[in-house]
Design a protein around this motif. Structure first.
Motif, PDB file in Angstrom:
ATOM      1  N   CYS A   1       1.113  -1.075   0.303  1.00 27.48           N
ATOM      2  CA  CYS A   1      -0.087  -0.297   0.730  1.00 27.48           C
ATOM      3  C   CYS A   1       0.827   0.948  -0.206  1.00 27.48           C
ATOM      4  N   ILE A   2       0.542   1.942  -0.934  1.00 23.95           N
ATOM      5  CA  ILE A   2       1.712   3.038  -0.989  1.00 23.95           C
ATOM      6  C   ILE A   2       1.066   4.695  -0.187  1.00 23.95           C
ATOM      7  N   GLY A   3       0.198   4.120   0.017  1.00 24.27           N
ATOM      8  CA  GLY A   3      -0.760   5.159   1.040  1.00 24.27           C
ATOM      9  C   GLY A   3      -1.803   6.100   0.923  1.00 24.27           C
ATOM     10  N   CYS A   4      -1.503   6.362  -0.219  1.00 23.14           N
ATOM     11  CA  CYS A   4      -3.411   7.125  -0.356  1.00 23.14           C
ATOM     12  C   CYS A   4      -4.082   7.632  -0.785  1.00 23.14           C
ATOM     13  N   ALA A   5      -5.431   8.065  -0.833  1.00 25.63           N
ATOM     14  CA  ALA A   5      -6.497   7.265  -0.357  1.00 25.63           C
ATOM     15  C   ALA A   5      -7.867   7.116  -1.253  1.00 25.63           C
ATOM     16  N   ALA A   6      -6.791   6.813  -2.569  1.00 23.99           N
ATOM     17  CA  ALA A   6      -7.636   6.768  -3.759  1.00 23.99           C
ATOM     18  C   ALA A   6      -8.869   5.625  -3.476  1.00 23.99           C
ATOM     19  N   CYS A   7      -8.690   4.827  -2.299  1.00 23.08           N
ATOM     20  CA  CYS A   7      -9.812   3.627  -2.566  1.00 23.08           C
ATOM     21  C   CYS A   7     -10.925   4.606  -1.383  1.00 23.08           C
TER      22      CYS A   7
ATOM     23  N   LYS B   1      -7.404  23.340 -17.228  1.00 20.84           N
ATOM     24  CA  LYS B   1      -8.344  23.160 -15.785  1.00 20.84           C
ATOM     25  C   LYS B   1      -9.035  21.643 -15.760  1.00 20.84           C
ATOM     26  N   ALA B   2      -9.695  21.837 -16.946  1.00 20.92           N
ATOM     27  CA  ALA B   2     -10.764  21.188 -17.120  1.00 20.92           C
ATOM     28  C   ALA B   2      -9.984  19.144 -16.604  1.00 20.92           C
ATOM     29  N   GLU B   3      -8.527  19.165 -16.816  1.00 23.58           N
ATOM     30  CA  GLU B   3      -7.942  17.892 -15.856  1.00 23.58           C
ATOM     31  C   GLU B   3      -7.807  18.110 -14.842  1.00 23.58           C
ATOM     32  N   MET B   4      -7.839  19.292 -14.513  1.00 24.90           N
ATOM     33  CA  MET B   4      -7.779  19.627 -13.243  1.00 24.90           C
ATOM     34  C   MET B   4      -9.029  19.040 -12.180  1.00 24.90           C
ATOM     35  N   GLU B   5      -9.471  19.948 -12.942  1.00 26.16           N
ATOM     36  CA  GLU B   5     -11.104  19.416 -12.414  1.00 26.16           C
ATOM     37  C   GLU B   5     -11.578  17.742 -11.745  1.00 26.16           C
ATOM     38  N   LYS B   6     -10.697  16.949 -12.737  1.00 29.64           N
ATOM     39  CA  LYS B   6     -11.463  15.962 -12.673  1.00 29.64           C
ATOM     40  C   LYS B   6     -10.607  15.575 -11.567  1.00 29.64           C
ATOM     41  N   CYS B   7      -9.213  15.669 -11.055  1.00 31.46           N
ATOM     42  CA  CYS B   7      -8.481  15.305  -9.770  1.00 31.46           C
ATOM     43  C   CYS B   7      -9.428  14.780  -8.904  1.00 31.46           C
ATOM     44  N   ILE B   8      -9.817  14.286  -7.398  1.00 33.95           N
ATOM     45  CA  ILE B   8     -10.014  14.575  -7.047  1.00 33.95           C
ATOM     46  C   ILE B   8      -9.471  13.981  -5.392  1.00 33.95           C
ATOM     47  N   ARG B   9      -7.831  14.741  -6.200  1.00 39.86           N
ATOM     48  CA  ARG B   9      -6.886  14.642  -4.309  1.00 39.86           C
ATOM     49  C   ARG B   9      -6.745  13.483  -3.718  1.00 39.86           C
ATOM     50  N   CYS B  10      -6.359  12.290  -4.095  1.00 36.28           N
ATOM     51  CA  CYS B  10      -6.499  11.854  -3.491  1.00 36.28           C
ATOM     52  C   CYS B  10      -4.657  11.462  -3.466  1.00 36.28           C
ATOM     53  N   TYR B  11      -4.032  11.757  -4.286  1.00 37.77           N
ATOM     54  CA  TYR B  11      -2.452  12.238  -3.845  1.00 37.77           C
ATOM     55  C   TYR B  11      -2.479  10.598  -4.354  1.00 37.77           C
ATOM     56  N   ALA B  12      -2.733  10.043  -5.192  1.00 36.09           N
ATOM     57  CA  ALA B  12      -2.559   9.020  -5.565  1.00 36.09           C
ATOM     58  C   ALA B  12      -1.455   9.019  -6.569  1.00 36.09           C
ATOM     59  N   CYS B  13      -1.461  10.088  -6.874  1.00 37.19           N
ATOM     60  CA  CYS B  13      -0.004  10.378  -8.001  1.00 37.19           C
ATOM     61  C   CYS B  13       1.444  10.479  -7.218  1.00 37.19           C
ATOM     62  N   ARG B  14       1.220  11.091  -5.880  1.00 37.79           N
ATOM     63  CA  ARG B  14       2.712  11.348  -5.357  1.00 37.79           C
ATOM     64  C   ARG B  14       2.692  10.253  -4.619  1.00 37.79           C
ATOM     65  N   ASN B  15       1.748   9.826  -3.993  1.00 34.01           N
ATOM     66  CA  ASN B  15       2.134   8.383  -3.635  1.00 34.01           C
ATOM     67  C   ASN B  15       2.909   7.129  -4.102  1.00 34.01           C
ATOM     68  N   ALA B  16       2.130   7.567  -5.804  1.00 34.74           N
ATOM     69  CA  ALA B  16       2.949   6.230  -6.414  1.00 34.74           C
ATOM     70  C   ALA B  16       4.994   6.623  -6.829  1.00 34.74           C
ATOM     71  N   CYS B  17       4.582   7.855  -6.924  1.00 33.43           N
ATOM     72  CA  CYS B  17       5.694   8.549  -7.692  1.00 33.43           C
ATOM     73  C   CYS B  17       7.574   8.571  -6.078  1.00 33.43           C
ATOM     74  N   PRO B  18       8.401   7.697  -6.561  1.00 35.22           N
ATOM     75  CA  PRO B  18       9.449   6.839  -5.781  1.00 35.22           C
ATOM     76  C   PRO B  18      10.174   8.858  -5.303  1.00 35.22           C
TER      77      PRO B  18
ATOM     78  N   PHE C   1       3.653  19.584   1.252  1.00 35.75           N
ATOM     79  CA  PHE C   1       3.501  20.852   1.203  1.00 35.75           C
ATOM     80  C   PHE C   1       1.970  21.014   1.595  1.00 35.75           C
ATOM     81  N   VAL C   2       1.516  20.622   0.761  1.00 36.23           N
ATOM     82  CA  VAL C   2      -0.385  20.727   1.552  1.00 36.23           C
ATOM     83  C   VAL C   2      -0.875  19.662   1.977  1.00 36.23           C
TER      84      VAL C   2
END
Lengths: 156, 282, 340, 283
Positions: free
Chosen positions: C231-237, D167-184, D192-193
């Motif tokens: 688990c990478i700790g995002c909250a998408a789920c 803007k349209a792309e950003m409006e899709k974002c749900i701020r789950c931070y999967a992108c950030r957390n998947a990034c090594p 900062f967020v």
């Protein structure tokens, strides 16, 4: 639209480094060089201290333009702060413009403590160019407070 | 159910009437508040152990335990400067307004306490929620309901001892045994030095007919629970109050969840017997 | 109340007749996937989907919601005006309806009613839609959810041949379909047959009651660290889940004016339980994973009487590292077996 | 021998000889066309390692958090290796504590099994810049599958239109931070967020808050981004982050002649400077 732009007085946030540009602003005052009153100055220790977040927050909170000004390359009080800053700013500016933010919302300058006249010149140029762009809209956070509610809670 | 239920999230305004600096480092202060609209006060009926959500418009809300006793006229909150909201409150002056909603959470089991000896063990700012029940019991109208009252209180340094005016009053009362200790002495301090659990061991209270009520930093609680158990206190007779990060205060937001309990509605007061059945997530 | 029939070709005109009086929300396809969205014209409705990417919960419990506006100078507050136009949620699949039922319980439970949720919810009509085929991550059948019916839907549509069979559950629903032709007994039979033919497959997961015991026993099991390792700790789920309801409340201000907002939060974020003092009761990924699973299968059931997982499979579907809730349950079962 | 069996063989050898404490690799997913990270510490489990064209994660994100286990072997695509190099440069891991198992990468496919990921179509480095063992042949790979080029489409537009698209792309974002957390490379203890003093951006999905999150994250990865595309693949809402990554990459190359994770001895572009750097944009 044209009329709106004509009467439009932009709000410009200027991050000035303590050692050069802020002193340059001082000197502009002492030398009585006139410049438009549109800038709100925020003094920072070094242009290298300016995080891209500061610039974005200024835009989000309704600044029509942002200016960051520091010492000329080679003159940084902290030897190389502005060199690092320059790379960071290049990336930020290009990224914002690539995403479609108007060119000129975010500007940069080097102004030394001895350049009072130049400071007033930079402010004049920045103000003029931001004026031409018109009021900022793209990055501004909307608050969507209904007028009647705003009025209701404003009354003591 | 009505079509539009009452909104539980709206804070009611209260005015700060007095600010008392409690600690020598000035980071802990007691705020005494009065209701701006008296009808809000009439609806706010609380008992010791409960807490309220304090809000500073623009900064947010924080759950703070009520440190005053319902036998006192105004509400008091003892607040240590920690996060966004507590810092904002510390910037406020007498006469300023803040928002309050509550009271929330359960209360100390006052029925259980009746007719028993009471032993309070508090550390640092952990005295704040206990002070409410102490002053409630010591009020003339309630004192006769309880037998011996013992208060053990410790803080890091003499400057960190809170509510010095109350400590003095408790120390002077013939019907209260008040003992205090500090982890580190300071110039001019002649009292006891040592940790709270050590003081508890020295005092060696008898468990018979006695309820122990404790609150303090997690490490203190850990050793106090150990000492009390060794002294023979059954877990049902040890009462503590938990601190958790809370948001809504009304059992919806899921933040203060420990097992099936929500600290904000099922707590914050729990017996050690209850805690033993809960996941160790506090 | 008589069940009704709507010809598929009349769906758009039926939908448009609703739009006049109601805020119509239905699955709409955009950017290659479908989402429940407000619909301006019923022709936008897209029923050619598995289930929308996000659940229907945000219709009544939006991701961002202004609780009230305030003025710091005057210290006055005011709730936002509330749209009186009732909402129709059209085309909700059974797992999403079960999610709404769970949220109904939570937001009206205990001494405090959540006025924001209930105002919207009580002013709404739910129209369900049979889910033709479960997706590869779906397991609603495990919870006994019937893809062809829902108690909390006012109306429930089941497509067959060129028609929809409309099961009418409530008076409010009946009023919407008054003018449509009654369903024949033969139609009811066809739909029933469809339902039997599409019975759920068996699931390789311990049954629910056994699972409850395992969860209680498995609280300290090391398996949680194992499960959470990837688990990478995002909250998408938690964000796509139809029942996850954790939220945060924060203030936002611009000058003297501001608003207090509540936003979705998630127990999978490491900072979710961080105290201002720096203490954090759940520092490990395993503890957070356990919280999410036990909250769904144990705590929510203890408090609200139902399990708060509907088997919609969205969390598994979107998880960047393929944490699949079905496998989590299976692993847990295996771990408990190993122990005993 | 195919890449998968070779990876299994290498893993078995490393674990058997106790050269590494653990192998991080890809295992079978819970549905077709998916994989999931697996952590293998016993030789008998190496059969769980798979390799196919759905190995979407960049596993190097687990390296810093597992470093106390000892030396770790990792199955890494060439693009993932770039982030490993960056992690070594930034002293998050030590070179001699990681064994890189890489291969010539054929590129990843989307869940449909037909379409190439756009980031893979654009990828110029199909061979790892650094590795310890290489499975399969060391030859540059050709990628011929179709892909959707959303970047070119984006940059063909005028600024106002680009902003609307962004803007349209950003409006899709749900701020789950999967992108950030998947990034090594997003290994900060506190992002900062999530700071509350000061709170930089609102918690919700208001669009300018979301914009600031993505813009600042892009800037924070400037000169460090291995362009593995794991962020975009992690996104549940399919937000198109490619234009941001592309712009940053171009700037790094054109302005500072820097490519992240290729030369282990070169400092990250924003950690260094030259006195005669690009200055034209400054008055």
């Amino acid at each position: 639209m044209a009329e709106e732009v004509e009467n439009f007085e932009p709000k410009i946030v200027a991050f000035l480094c303590n050692w050069c540009s802020y002193a340059g602003a001082d000197l502009a005052g002492i030398g009585r060089y006139q410049y438009p009153p549109n800038v709100r100055v925020i003094r920072v220790p070094c242009s290298g201290r300016v995080d891209p977040l500061y610039i974005l927050k200024a835009l989000q909170n309704g600044a029509d333009g942002v200016l960051v000004s520091g010492c000329h390359p080679g003159d940084c009080h902290y030897i190389e702060g502005n060199y690092y800053a320059r790379r960071k700013f290049a990336v930020l500016k290009n990224l914002l413009e690539a995403l479609g933010l108007e060119e000129g919302r975010v500007q940069f300058s080097w102004v030394s403590a001895a350049e009072g006249e130049r400071f007033s010149q930079v402010i004049r140029e920045v103000t003029e160019s931001v004026k031409k762009l018109g009021p900022a809209r793209r990055m501004v956070k909307s608050f969507e407070i209904p007028k009647e509610i705003e009025k209701e809670i404003a009354e003591a | 159910m009505s079509e539009n239920p009452e909104n539980p999230y709206l804070p009611r305004p209260m005015r700060i009437v007095r600010i008392t600096v409690e600690s020598s480092t000035r980071d802990t202060r007691t705020f005494e508040l009065e209701w701006v609209n008296p009808e809000d006060g009439r609806a706010f009926l609380y008992l010791p152990g409960q807490f309220a959500e304090l809000s500073v418009l623009g900064s947010g809300e924080a759950p703070i335990s009520i440190t005053s006793s319902p036998t006192q006229p105004n509400l008091q909150f003892c607040i240590k400067r920690m996060g966004v909201v507590t810092t904002a409150i510390h910037y406020m002056k007498e006469g300023d307004t803040l928002g309050v909603r509550g009271p929330y959470g359960n209360t100390f089991p006052l029925d259980l306490f009746k007719g028993k000896n009471i032993l309070f063990i508090a550390g640092g700012i952990g005295l704040a929620p206990l002070r409410s029940v102490i002053n409630y019991m010591l009020d003339d109208s309630h004192r006769k309901d309880y037998k011996d009252i013992t208060i053990l209180y410790g803080a890091r340094t003499p400057g960190d001892l809170l509510f010095k005016y109350d400590l003095k009053a408790w120390g002077e009362r013939p019907d209260v045994a008040y003992l205090e200790t500090v982890d580190r002495a300071a110039a001019g301090y002649a009292g006891r030095v040592g940790f709270v659990p050590a003081l508890l061991d020295q005092t060696a209270p008898k468990p018979k007919d006695t309820v122990a009520i404790t609150c303090g930093p997690p490490i203190m609680i850990k050793y106090v629970l150990k000492s009390l158990t060794e002294l023979g206190f059954p877990p049902e007779m040890i009462i503590t109050t938990l601190e958790m990060r809370m948001k809504c205060g009304i059992g919806k937001c899921g933040r203060c969840n420990i097992g099936k309990y929500y600290v904000c509605i099922d707590g914050p007061v729990f017996s050690y017997a209850q805690l033993q059945k809960m996941p160790k997530e506090y | 109340m008589k069940d009704k029939i709507l010809l598929k070709e009349n769906l758009v005109s039926f939908g448009n007749s609703l739009i006049e009086q109601y805020r119509l929300i239905a699955p709409v396809k955009s950017n290659g996937f479908s989402l429940y969205k407000p619909v301006g014209n019923a022709s936008e409705i897209c029923l050619d989907y598995l289930r929308p990417l996000k659940s229907a919960k945000e219709i009544f419990f939006p991701q961002n919601e202004t609780l009230f506006f305030f003025n710091k100078k005057t210290q006055k507050i005011a709730e936002p005006a509330y749209d009186k136009k009732p909402t129709i949620l059209f085309g909700a699949v059974a797992c999403d309806l079960a999610g709404i039922a769970a949220q109904d319980r939570l937001f009206s439970a205990g001494a405090y009613l959540d006025s924001y949720y209930l105002k919207r919810r009580r002013n709404s009509i739910l129209i369900g839609m049979a889910c033709p085929e479960p997706g590869e991550m779906c397991f609603c059948g495990f919870f006994g959810i019937d893809r062809f019916a829902s108690d909390i839907a006012d109306l429930f549509f089941t497509p067959f041949s060129d028609k929809y069979y409309i099961k009418v559950n409530t008076e409010a629903g009946a009023r919407l379909v008054e003018s449509l032709p009654d369903a024949a007994a033969a139609d009811a039979k066809t739909v029933e047959r469809l339902r039997c033919e599409n019975a759920e497959p068996k699931w390789d997961i311990p049954p629910l009651d056994e699972l409850a015991r395992m969860l209680a026993e498995g609280f300290e099991a090391d398996v949680w660290d194992e499960i959470a390792q990837k688990c990478i700790g995002c909250a998408a789920c938690t964000f796509v889940c139809p029942t996850c309801h954790c939220f945060d409340i924060t203030d936002e201000a611009k000058g003297e004016i501001g608003r207090r907002v509540r936003t979705w939060d998630g127990c999978m974020f490491p900072k979710f339980t961080l105290h201002a003092s720096g203490h954090n009761p759940r520092t490990k990924g395993g503890q957070r994973m356990r919280q999410r699973i036990l909250h769904k299968f144990s705590y929510f059931k203890d408090n609200q009487g139902v399990v708060s997982c509907t088997g919609c499979g969205r969390c598994a579907e979107i998880c960047p590292v393929n944490v699949d809730i079905r496998e989590v349950l299976k692993q847990l079962g295996e771990a408990c077996e190993r122990k005993s | 021998m195919d890449i998968q069996s070779e990876i299994q063989k290498i893993a078995a050898r490393l674990l058997k000889n106790k050269e590494v404490a653990m192998v991080i690799g890809y295992g079978a997913g819970s549905a077709p066309n998916r994989t999931a990270p697996v952590f293998i510490d016993k030789e008998k489990d190496v059969g769980k390692l798979v390799f196919n064209r759905f190995c979407v994660n960049n596993l190097s994100l687990y390296l810093p958090r597992l470093k106390e286990k000892g030396k770790i072997a990792i199955v890494a695509k060439p693009c993932d290796v770039r982030t490993i190099v960056c992690l070594i440069q930034e002293k998050q891991i030590e070179r001699d504590k990681v064994h890189i198992i890489s291969f010539a990468c054929p590129g990843l496919l989307e869940k449909d099994g037909k379409t190439l990921f756009a980031s893979c179509a654009e990828c110029a480095v199909t061979l790892p810049p650094v590795y310890d063992t290489l499975s399969g042949e060391a030859k540059e790979m050709e990628r011929n599958e179709p892909f959707t080029d959303r970047v070119a489409d984006f940059f063909s537009k005028m600024p106002a239109e680009r902003w609307e698209m962004f803007k349209a792309e950003m409006e899709k974002c749900i701020r789950c931070y999967a992108c950030r957390n998947a990034c090594p490379m997003c290994y900060c203890e506190e992002c900062f967020v999530e700071r509350s003093l000061p709170r930089w951006i609102g918690e919700g999905s208001e669009v300018t808050d979301t914009m600031i999150f993505h813009i600042v994250r892009a800037i924070h990865t400037a000169g460090r981004c291995g362009e593995c595309g794991a962020c975009a693949r992690a996104c549940p809402m399919d937000v198109n982050l490619a234009p941001l990554a592309k712009q940053i990459r171009e700037d790094m190359l054109n302005l500072f002649h820097h490519q992240a994770g290729v030369d282990p001895n070169a400092p990250a572009a924003l950690e260094t400077f030259k006195p005669d750097d690009y200055n034209d944009f400054i008055k």
